[in-house]
Design a protein around this motif. Structure first.
Motif, mmCIF file in Angstrom:
data_model
loop_
_atom_site.group_PDB
_atom_site.id
_atom_site.type_symbol
_atom_site.label_atom_id
_atom_site.label_comp_id
_atom_site.label_asym_id
_atom_site.label_seq_id
_atom_site.Cartn_x
_atom_site.Cartn_y
_atom_site.Cartn_z
ATOM 1 N N ASP A 94 0.814 -1.230 0.000
ATOM 2 C CA ASP A 94 0.000 0.000 0.000
ATOM 3 C C ASP A 94 0.842 1.273 0.000
ATOM 4 O O ASP A 94 0.601 2.199 -0.770
ATOM 5 N N GLN A 95 1.844 1.326 0.901
ATOM 6 C CA GLN A 95 2.566 2.599 1.032
ATOM 7 C C GLN A 95 3.457 2.885 -0.167
ATOM 8 O O GLN A 95 3.753 4.042 -0.451
ATOM 9 N N LEU A 96 3.870 1.847 -0.904
ATOM 10 C CA LEU A 96 4.640 2.088 -2.129
ATOM 11 C C LEU A 96 3.711 2.643 -3.200
ATOM 12 O O LEU A 96 4.070 3.540 -3.965
ATOM 13 N N ALA A 97 2.481 2.111 -3.257
ATOM 14 C CA ALA A 97 1.508 2.627 -4.219
ATOM 15 C C ALA A 97 1.172 4.085 -3.873
ATOM 16 O O ALA A 97 1.245 4.972 -4.736
ATOM 17 N N SER A 98 0.865 4.358 -2.612
ATOM 18 C CA SER A 98 0.505 5.731 -2.205
ATOM 19 C C SER A 98 1.638 6.701 -2.511
ATOM 20 O O SER A 98 1.391 7.853 -2.887
ATOM 21 N N THR A 99 2.880 6.239 -2.368
ATOM 22 C CA THR A 99 4.029 7.106 -2.667
ATOM 23 C C THR A 99 3.942 7.605 -4.099
ATOM 24 O O THR A 99 4.132 8.780 -4.389
ATOM 25 N N GLU A 100 3.625 6.705 -5.017
ATOM 26 C CA GLU A 100 3.572 7.078 -6.429
ATOM 27 C C GLU A 100 2.466 8.096 -6.689
ATOM 28 O O GLU A 100 2.581 8.937 -7.569
ATOM 29 N N ALA A 101 1.390 8.043 -5.864
ATOM 30 C CA ALA A 101 0.278 8.974 -6.091
ATOM 31 C C ALA A 101 0.548 10.363 -5.532
ATOM 32 O O ALA A 101 0.056 11.341 -6.089
#
Ligand SMILES: Nc1ncnc2c1ncn2[C@@H]1O[C@H](COP(=O)(O)OP(=O)(O)OP(=O)(O)O)[C@@H](O)[C@H]1O
Ligand SMILES: [Mg+2]
Length: 410
Positions: A186-193
């Motif tokens: 999750d936090q890697l995905a949120s980073t990209e956003a």
């Protein structure tokens, strides 16, 4: 113009969101359908009741499909929770012919060797993220392709998850009729956003404050240093209000969202709010300042825990860009100001942007993971067909996606 359909599924502790989008040749993201429903059968990021989780996922998927007018056959899926753990590992390989420059297959071999860490039989590696490379034990480089050496070392961040949690999550998603294309933390995905390239370079921590957990990832010099999860989120803030105000959950939740504040001193004395309560009276007027005092206590404690989690990997003072808060609970008024006061570092709230189509609902920090999953899908798919044009703001994720081993269904 070729158009590709991609989908994301964020199975959170409080809500499940399903998003179907279209990507064109210019890598632009157009949202075709969003389906959101209350979460069920999940606690702190982990499935606790398969049947209710399947029903809740199917509900969100169906709503997204109805709006988009197409079915969601497969999706990029977020994974999070306290069962995730991470460690930094080194991979070393010899370059057989030193007269040839290092190529992509050398990189893959080096990363494969970094995967050889002791992983208990009940856990699986979900990501191996290269941090930096060393040539002949001396020069640290970010991208060694095309350079010469006899030995290539890679320093990598290895993320593992409990096998049973992975299997239960997949079972629920497949039970709702969707194939898991890739699992992304999750936090890697949120980073990209929500994180900007410059923040990654100068050091930043992403804190996704959801309902059940706060998921953290820490970056320094453009490299990932640490990922972690704290079992505190917006649900505990609501629980505090239930207990202090003696109010039912729905009432405490709406007071928190509509009148909540993290800094009592910013609220005027005598400002009253009416709420439904337990007991004989059913309705009561309370001071908004009092609500803020309860929330402040929990938020200060959360910031202390975030600081301790960051300090497990790097000295938080080294993060010049400070902290970017996201996740639904980061919407609490005054939270970033309180964060700056407690932590003594820059704090901002990250909200997904640059979206076209039916994207209104997604411009909210609760949807950072969903939007980030779509951006991961774009990058991976572009790379796999060699179409990557390099026009993403965030080279960091490009770097991960180009070489990492994403978990894939067997
Ligand atoms: N305006 C607001 N003010 C305060 N809190 C809010 C606001 N809007 C949403 N929240 C809180 O955000 C939390 C949900 O956030 P989010 O949707 O990111 O969680 P999730 O992804 O379902 O959970 P998790 O990531 O922990 O699995 C809830 O606790 C909710 O009360
Ligand atoms: Mg979440």
């Amino acid at each position: 113009m070729t158009k590709t359909i991609i989908s994301a599924l964020d199975v959170g502790t409080t809500k499940i969101s399903a998003v179907i989008a279209e990507v064109n040749n210019d890598q632009e993201l157009k949202i075709l359908g969003v389906g959101v429903g209350p979460s069920s059968g999940l606690s702190k990021g982990v499935i606790t009741n398969i049947a209710s989780a399947i029903e809740a996922i199917a509900y969100a998927v169906e709503r997204a499909e109805k709006t988009a007018g197409i079915s969601m056959d497969s999706a990029y899926v977020g994974i999070a929770g306290p069962h995730i753990s991470s460690l930094n590992s080194q991979g070393i390989i010899a370059i057989a012919d030193e007269s040839n420059p290092i190529n992509e297959s050398d990189i893959t071999r080096a990363i494969d060797s970094a995967r050889i860490v002791h992983v208990p039989h009940n856990r699986e590696i979900i990501h191996v993220v290269p941090r930096f490379y060393t040539l002949d034990g001396q020069d640290q480089v970010i991208d060694p392709v095309g350079m010469y050496a006899t030995r290539l070392d890679v320093d990598a961040h290895v993320i593992t998850a409990s096998s049973s949690s992975i299997n239960n999550l997949i079972q629920c998603i497949e039970g709702a009729g969707v194939q898991v294309e890739s699992l992304v933390l999750d936090q890697l995905a949120s980073t990209e956003a929500v994180i900007e390239h410059e923040e990654l370079e100068h050091g930043v921590a992403l804190c996704d404050i959801g309902g059940g957990t706060t998921d953290i990832s820490v970056y320094l010099d453009g490299n990932i240093c640490h990922t972690g999860s704290i079992e505190v989120g917006g649900s505990l803030m609501t629980k505090d209000l239930v207990s202090a105000l003696k109010a039912p959950h729905y009432s405490a939740e709406s007071i928190k969202r509509e009148h909540g504040h993290a800094i009592p001193s910013m609220i005027e004395h005598g400002e009253l709010i009416e709420l439904d309560t337990f007991g004989m009276d059913r309705k009561k007027a309370i001071e908004r300042k009092y609500v803020a005092e309860i929330l402040q206590y929990r938020c200060e404690e959360l910031f202390e825990m975030i600081l301790a989690e960051i300090n497990r990997s790097v000295n938080a003072k080294m993060l010049s860009a400070g902290i970017v808060l996201t996740g639904g609970a980061s919407k609490l008024e005054g939270l970033e100001i309180l964060g700056e006061q407690v932590l003594g570092m820059p704090v901002r709230v990250g909200i997904p942007k640059n979206l076209a189509g039916l994207s209104d609902i997604l411009h909210h920090p609760a949807y950072s993971t969903s939007v980030g999953l779509l951006r991961w899908a774009i990058i991976e798919k572009s790379l796999s067909v060699n179409k990557y044009r390099g026009n993403f703001s965030n080279n960091f994720v490009k770097k991960i996606a180009s070489v990492m081993k994403i978990w894939q269904p067997q």
